[in-house]
Design a protein around this motif. Structure first.
Motif, mmCIF file in Angstrom:
data_model
loop_
_atom_site.group_PDB
_atom_site.id
_atom_site.type_symbol
_atom_site.label_atom_id
_atom_site.label_comp_id
_atom_site.label_asym_id
_atom_site.label_seq_id
_atom_site.Cartn_x
_atom_site.Cartn_y
_atom_site.Cartn_z
ATOM 1 N N LYS A 95 -5.590 13.407 -3.327
ATOM 2 C CA LYS A 95 -4.399 13.535 -2.502
ATOM 3 C C LYS A 95 -4.621 12.807 -1.179
ATOM 4 O O LYS A 95 -5.748 12.630 -0.749
ATOM 5 C CB LYS A 95 -4.081 15.015 -2.243
ATOM 6 C CG LYS A 95 -3.724 15.795 -3.499
ATOM 7 C CD LYS A 95 -3.405 17.247 -3.144
ATOM 8 C CE LYS A 95 -3.023 18.047 -4.395
ATOM 9 N NZ LYS A 95 -2.721 19.468 -4.076
ATOM 10 N N ASN A 96 -3.516 12.384 -0.561
ATOM 11 C CA ASN A 96 -3.650 11.673 0.709
ATOM 12 C C ASN A 96 -3.850 12.662 1.855
ATOM 13 O O ASN A 96 -3.552 13.849 1.747
ATOM 14 C CB ASN A 96 -2.418 10.810 0.965
ATOM 15 C CG ASN A 96 -1.193 11.646 1.277
ATOM 16 O OD1 ASN A 96 -0.896 12.595 0.575
ATOM 17 N ND2 ASN A 96 -0.485 11.294 2.322
ATOM 18 N N ASN A 145 -2.810 0.109 9.002
ATOM 19 C CA ASN A 145 -1.863 0.904 8.213
ATOM 20 C C ASN A 145 -1.048 0.015 7.278
ATOM 21 O O ASN A 145 -0.931 0.284 6.079
ATOM 22 C CB ASN A 145 -0.941 1.689 9.149
ATOM 23 C CG ASN A 145 -0.027 2.642 8.388
ATOM 24 O OD1 ASN A 145 -0.457 3.315 7.456
ATOM 25 N ND2 ASN A 145 1.227 2.693 8.772
ATOM 26 N N ASP A 146 -0.474 -1.070 7.808
ATOM 27 C CA ASP A 146 0.329 -1.969 6.982
ATOM 28 C C ASP A 146 -0.516 -2.625 5.898
ATOM 29 O O ASP A 146 -0.068 -2.792 4.752
ATOM 30 C CB ASP A 146 0.970 -3.047 7.856
ATOM 31 C CG ASP A 146 2.055 -2.483 8.764
ATOM 32 O OD1 ASP A 146 2.442 -1.316 8.554
ATOM 33 O OD2 ASP A 146 2.516 -3.194 9.668
ATOM 34 N N LEU A 147 -1.747 -3.015 6.253
ATOM 35 C CA LEU A 147 -2.619 -3.670 5.286
ATOM 36 C C LEU A 147 -2.927 -2.761 4.104
ATOM 37 O O LEU A 147 -2.826 -3.170 2.941
ATOM 38 C CB LEU A 147 -3.919 -4.092 5.975
ATOM 39 C CG LEU A 147 -5.007 -4.689 5.079
ATOM 40 C CD1 LEU A 147 -4.532 -5.988 4.441
ATOM 41 C CD2 LEU A 147 -6.292 -4.917 5.861
ATOM 42 N N SER A 154 1.779 1.282 -1.648
ATOM 43 C CA SER A 154 2.227 2.636 -1.343
ATOM 44 C C SER A 154 2.823 2.668 0.054
ATOM 45 O O SER A 154 2.322 2.008 0.969
ATOM 46 C CB SER A 154 1.047 3.613 -1.430
ATOM 47 O OG SER A 154 1.404 4.889 -0.927
ATOM 48 N N SER A 155 3.890 3.426 0.218
ATOM 49 C CA SER A 155 4.512 3.569 1.539
ATOM 50 C C SER A 155 3.925 4.736 2.326
ATOM 51 O O SER A 155 4.320 4.977 3.463
ATOM 52 C CB SER A 155 6.027 3.771 1.379
ATOM 53 O OG SER A 155 6.290 4.946 0.615
ATOM 54 N N GLY A 160 -2.029 6.030 1.331
ATOM 55 C CA GLY A 160 -2.403 7.203 0.552
ATOM 56 C C GLY A 160 -3.889 7.494 0.552
ATOM 57 O O GLY A 160 -4.347 8.411 -0.126
ATOM 58 N N ASN A 161 -4.682 6.715 1.313
ATOM 59 C CA ASN A 161 -6.114 6.988 1.417
ATOM 60 C C ASN A 161 -6.377 8.129 2.390
ATOM 61 O O ASN A 161 -5.559 8.401 3.275
ATOM 62 C CB ASN A 161 -6.853 5.733 1.910
ATOM 63 C CG ASN A 161 -6.850 4.614 0.887
ATOM 64 O OD1 ASN A 161 -7.573 4.663 -0.101
ATOM 65 N ND2 ASN A 161 -6.032 3.605 1.130
#
Length: 368
Positions: A95-96, A145-147, A154-155, A160-161
């Motif tokens: 889970k993120n 974040n964007d990378l 995933s948005s 989601g990491n």
């Protein structure tokens, strides 16, 4: 890109492309992805070549898990164990989660980090540990974040990491060059666009000074801004932590003798100096203290000079004195005096995979 890629100017375009793809593949694999799924791999580039030539991936997989770090899990206090459990559960349940570990100095955040990393890596997972500066933190929303969202398709925040930040809001604010107060405050991570998405986890027990609760309570009051002030801007320092009967002319010498009582005579334990430290708010004061301590330290002094030669010899006389006067933050002075067994501290990451990171305390064993 790694140093391997930066040194490949003599390669052919085909080899350069191969080198770049190897770097990208390694980063994707750290994120749990395969470069093959993006259709970027040429037919002559095997996955075996990619996996075995990626420096970053090899470094992460070759990290030795220390037994003491695994044993640290059983030594966590209540708040540390709570943080350990909720973070590790997110990882193992796939889970993120994006956490901010908030704890004053002395709550042993690094102790918890090492326990987390050891547990995660011992189970075959990859965990990346790094340090961010104020500038790096400010670009997290638009860069990292964007990378990760793009790489993971995933948005969710950070793709989601599971990401864990840590620090102490009570300590010095990030440095914004020539910035005013509002610009400095705006650079804090608590004002980041990501801040509302962070799950806050707090550590409160000061493990370093747990035998002196009155001192830890005083530090927390100062950090939280609840300590009583005098004349609208000053706080009163308890007499218990002040040097007694210290005249101004001898105050610094008395402080040095108090912190390093056996150093000048040659302590039987050479590791003692690295466990004691004098802090100062200004670089000039640090230099002054260092000059006094190293002059009293036993042994023969060795002087190391910085490179101060101009590219054009005709300019040497004009700029030499100026170059020698520079003392950039985080770098040694022009004239660095060292002695065998003298303590030093590493201010810039040198080789994190070998444990040589910011604030590592070391002892000079040989000077050459």
């Amino acid at each position: 890109m790694s140093e391997d890629f930066l040194r490949c100017s003599d390669l052919t375009p085909r080899k350069v492309r191969k080198k770049v793809l190897q770097q990208i593949s390694g980063f994707l694999e750290l994120m749990g992805k395969s470069i093959a799924s993006f259709g970027l791999v040429p037919n002559d580039l095997s996955s075996f070549d990619v996996e075995n030539q990626t420096r970053e991936l090899l470094a992460e997989r070759s990290i030795t898990i220390r037994e003491e770090d695994l044993n640290a899990i059983s030594l966590l206090n209540e708040k540390q164990r709570h943080a350990f459990e909720i973070i590790s559960h997110r990882i193992y349940e796939n889970k993120n989660g994006t956490f901010f570990l908030d704890g004053p100095e002395g709550t042993r955040k690094s102790f918890l980090y090492r326990a987390l990393l050891a547990d995660i890596r011992s189970k075959g997972y990859l965990a990346l540990a790094t340090a961010t500066s104020g500038i790096a933190t400010s670009i997290l929303p638009g860069a990292l974040n964007d990378l990760l969202q793009d790489l993971m398709n995933s948005s969710e925040i950070f793709g989601g990491n599971v990401v864990v930040f840590g620090g102490d809001f009570r300590q010095t604010l990030p440095v914004v060059r020539r910035g005013n107060q509002s610009e400095t405050i705006n650079a804090c991570i608590i004002n980041s666009l990501l801040s509302p998405s962070l799950e806050k986890v707090q550590l409160t027990e000061n493990m370093r000074a747990r035998l002196d609760p009155s001192f830890t309570d005083y530090l927390l009051r100062v950090g939280n801004g609840t300590e009583k002030i005098q004349d609208d801007s000053y706080i009163k320092i308890p007499s218990s932590i002040l040097l007694e009967n210290s005249e101004a002319d001898y105050a610094l010498d008395n402080l040095i003798n108090l912190v390093y009582p056996n150093t000048m005579t040659g302590s039987s334990d050479a590791n003692t100096p690295i466990n004691q430290v004098i802090l100062s708010t200004k670089n000039n004061s640090v230099d002054e203290v260092y000059d006094i301590v190293i002059s009293k330290f036993p042994g023969e002094a060795v002087e190391y000079l910085s490179s101060d030669k101009t590219l054009n010899p005709n300019h040497q006389g004009q700029y030499e004195d100026f170059l020698n006067s520079l003392s950039p933050s985080g770098l040694p002075p022009h004239s660095l005096i060292l002695k065998v067994n003298a303590p030093i501290i590493l201010l810039r990451n040198l080789d994190p995979t070998e444990g040589l990171c910011n604030r590592t305390r070391l002892i000079c064993r040989n000077l050459s």
